[in-house]
Design a protein around this motif. Structure first.
Motif, short mmCIF file in Angstrom:
data_model
loop_
_atom_site.label_atom_id
_atom_site.label_comp_id
_atom_site.label_asym_id
_atom_site.label_seq_id
_atom_site.Cartn_x
_atom_site.Cartn_y
_atom_site.Cartn_z
N PHE A 56 1.32 -1.34 0.28
CA PHE A 56 -0.38 -0.37 0.36
C PHE A 56 0.63 1.25 -0.51
CE2 PHE A 56 -2.47 -2.89 1.59
CZ PHE A 56 -3.62 -3.18 0.49
N GLU A 57 1.98 0.80 1.18
CA GLU A 57 2.93 2.03 0.44
C GLU A 57 3.98 1.55 0.34
OE1 GLU A 57 2.59 5.40 3.33
OE2 GLU A 57 2.13 3.53 4.93
N PRO A 58 4.76 2.41 -0.60
CA PRO A 58 6.40 1.65 -1.00
C PRO A 58 7.63 1.08 0.15
CG PRO A 58 5.69 4.04 -2.69
CD PRO A 58 4.46 3.94 -1.46
N GLY A 59 8.03 -0.09 -0.17
CA GLY A 59 8.85 -0.88 0.42
C GLY A 59 7.72 -1.13 1.38
N THR A 60 6.86 -1.42 1.95
CA THR A 60 5.93 -1.70 3.06
C THR A 60 5.15 -2.98 3.46
OG1 THR A 60 6.52 0.31 4.18
CG2 THR A 60 4.55 -1.54 5.24
N VAL A 61 5.39 -4.27 3.15
CA VAL A 61 4.94 -5.33 2.45
C VAL A 61 3.51 -5.99 3.70
CG1 VAL A 61 4.43 -7.51 1.39
CG2 VAL A 61 6.20 -6.10 0.67
N THR A 62 2.19 -6.04 3.26
CA THR A 62 0.65 -6.26 3.96
C THR A 62 0.69 -7.20 3.24
OG1 THR A 62 1.26 -3.51 4.58
CG2 THR A 62 -0.62 -4.54 4.82
N PRO A 63 0.49 -8.14 4.81
CA PRO A 63 -0.49 -9.52 4.44
C PRO A 63 -1.43 -9.19 3.93
CG PRO A 63 1.01 -9.60 6.14
CD PRO A 63 0.97 -8.02 5.51
N THR A 64 -2.72 -9.35 3.07
CA THR A 64 -4.38 -9.32 2.89
C THR A 64 -4.69 -10.71 2.04
OG1 THR A 64 -3.12 -8.90 0.38
CG2 THR A 64 -3.26 -6.95 1.71
N TRP A 65 -5.91 -10.18 1.97
CA TRP A 65 -7.04 -11.02 1.04
C TRP A 65 -7.60 -10.62 -0.02
CZ3 TRP A 65 -9.86 -13.99 5.84
CH2 TRP A 65 -9.88 -14.77 6.13
N GLY A 66 -8.12 -11.78 -1.14
CA GLY A 66 -8.40 -10.62 -1.85
C GLY A 66 -9.39 -11.48 -2.90
N PHE A 67 -9.94 -11.32 -3.76
CA PHE A 67 -10.57 -12.73 -5.04
C PHE A 67 -9.80 -11.88 -6.28
CE2 PHE A 67 -13.97 -10.99 -2.14
CZ PHE A 67 -14.65 -12.45 -1.91
N ASN A 68 -9.33 -13.42 -6.96
CA ASN A 68 -8.39 -13.18 -7.64
C ASN A 68 -7.30 -12.48 -8.56
OD1 ASN A 68 -10.82 -14.95 -8.53
ND2 ASN A 68 -11.40 -14.03 -10.48
N GLY A 69 -6.59 -12.20 -6.52
CA GLY A 69 -5.98 -11.19 -6.81
C GLY A 69 -5.59 -10.61 -4.88
#
Length: 506
Positions: free
Chosen positions: A81-94
């Protein structure tokens, strides 16, 4: 000796009194600090330095019998969401959110839903008129690793709907982590009205969510006194922080979806320009309504059209609420918060557009004149009519083909709204008066202020299924998770409800 003892007792009492006073002042000071720091404002601080993502239209195939087939994979992922910071997420087809499904009235659709998550979830088609077994509520769980394949015929007007999980007791966390997407319906009438309709160009999906980031995570804890549920301090639009969108048309249609779990938004533009509300939850209004604000509680949608001038930049803003709340609830329900949400940047030369139509479509929701019965629903935190949700209890049995009047009263001191599955209803009155113009379109979710009463006309067109319930509930999702939900079944004339059954993945 007695005087010495009396002096000691007085000193003890004075000491205790001083301690109590200090404690009271500390508590009072702490409350003042919590209260004074509870509001959030991003007005004037957003850089608008990231191009707004537009969810892709979902790919589909049409089978020999004409059925349009979509595929949705629920999966975990990660996003910067912000460059350089990886955030775990959930999604549909992505990794976050999902594609926009689109279908026309009269089409048969099938959706192949695969659950690649580590836990049970579901997919509810919010606002869709469809058989109860296809609804995707808590009675249709999809186990981890399982597949669910609902199908139905689209039989309702053009509208901006959406899809999201509905697992019993866990919906807030699933939606907050990114499981949501739009489902747009088309019909012949909407195609001839003259509204902007080129997806991603002059017709933009605007999925608004609040979020809070901590150590690279989507932080979901509820702050003190936040009885509405989770409230974030930043805004995502289509999963984009600080978004802008370049536009090349004089008229821009924004399909606003409040996909937050608890936050309400009072949408307007930073220059207070007027815009037109052309549609509500379940479709177009009879005629456009000019406004400078439109307020949406979680789950509600509004289609709005704004006129742009060449070369200008205008900010979509969330203003403090006008929600009928006492000062304490206003502050701790996010009612005093303000957000800069999205910047629209007009090209130096814009494609010209005609004026909006004065008439759009005829009303298709019932007016209540043929209502066969009236039901009352008293809503308060975690209860409807004094009861918490029970998956094995049917709270209302309605007859297919009939219209009813539902009277919903907020007897709580906190904000609530009311969502009914399967139907689009008409708001007949708010506190005994005709509803404002923006509430006169087809609705499936309506905000109800503390102490307020709304009257709704609902028609139940079936199909009947006495053993599979639909839901009604508060769509402040933590309230729903805590048990502020009930269920109803549709039966044939003279029929009776059966014990609710579960329909799992297969």
């Amino acid at each position: 000796m007695s005087s010495v003892l009396g002096s000691r007792v007085r000193r003890i009492f004075l000491g205790l009194a001083a301690c109590l006073l200090v404690g009271a002042l500390a508590i009072g000071g702490g409350f003042v600090w919590v209260y004074s720091s509870a509001d959030v404002s991003t007005v004037g601080t957003v850089d608008f330095d990231r191009e707004l993502a537009v969810p892709p239209l979902a790919q589909s195939r049409v089978e020999a019998d004409g059925t349009r087939v979509f595929e949705l994979d629920m999966r975990s992922g990660q996003r910067e969401f912000e460059p350089g910071t990886v955030t775990p997420t959930w999604g549909f087809n992505g990794d976050y959110l999902g594609p926009t499904l689109r279908a026309g009235r009269g089409e048969r659709v099938r959706v192949v839903v695969r659950n690649g998550l580590p836990e049970t979830s579901s997919v509810h088609w919010h606002g869709m008129h469809l058989p109860a077994a296809m609804d995707g509520g808590p009675h249709q769980p999809v186990e981890a690793g399982a597949t669910w394949t609902p199908q139905w015929v689209v039989d309702q007007p053009a509208a901006t709907l959406w899809y999201h999980p509905h697992p019993h007791g866990e919906t807030e966390s699933h939606v907050r982590r990114g499981l949501a997407g739009m489902f747009i319906l088309d019909d012949a009438d909407s195609a001839t009205v003259g509204l902007p309709r080129t997806y991603g160009v002059d017709d933009l999906p605007i999925i608004v969510q609040d979020a809070r980031f901590r150590n690279g995570q989507l932080y979901g804890a509820h702050a003190i006194f936040r009885d509405v549920g989770f409230l974030g301090d930043r805004i995502l639009v289509n999963g984009t922080l600080s978004p802008y969108r370049e536009v090349g048309d004089e008229l821009i249609r924004l399909r606003l979806l409040n996909a937050s779990t608890a936050r309400m938004y009072n949408f307007g533009f930073a220059d207070d320009r007027r815009f037109a509300v052309v549609g509500t939850d379940g479709g177009l209004l009879e005629r456009p309504v000019p406004v400078d604000r439109v307020q949406l509680s979680p789950g509600e949608r509004a289609e709005v059209v704004v006129r742009m001038s060449p070369g200008e930049r205008v900010t979509l803003r969330g203003y403090p609420l006008e929600a009928g709340l006492a000062s304490f609830d206003q502050r701790f329900s996010g009612g005093d918060d303000s957000f800069d949400i999205l910047q629209l940047r007009a090209a130096e030369t814009l494609r010209p557009a005609t004026e909006l139509p004065s008439e759009q479509v005829r009303a298709q929701t019932p007016d209540g004149s043929d209502s066969v019965r009236e039901r009352g629903f008293d809503i308060q935190f975690a209860r409807i009519n004094g009861q918490q949700m029970d998956m094995g209890r049917v709270d209302a049995t309605v007859t297919r083909g009939t219209t009813e009047t539902w009277v919903v009263r907020n007897i709580d001191g906190m904000p609530h709204n009311f969502h009914v599955h399967d139907v689009q209803f008409r708001v007949l009155s708010v506190d005994g008066s005709p509803p404002p113009a923006v509430l006169r379109g087809p609705k499936d979710t309506v905000y109800i202020a503390p102490g307020s009463t709304v009257r709704l006309a609902l028609r139940f067109d079936g199909p009947a299924d006495p053993g599979t319930p639909y839901m009604f509930h508060c769509h402040l999702i933590w309230h729903e998770d805590q048990g502020m939900m009930g269920q109803f079944v549709v039966v044939e004339p003279g029929g009776a409800a059966a014990a609710p059954s579960h329909h799992g993945g297969h």
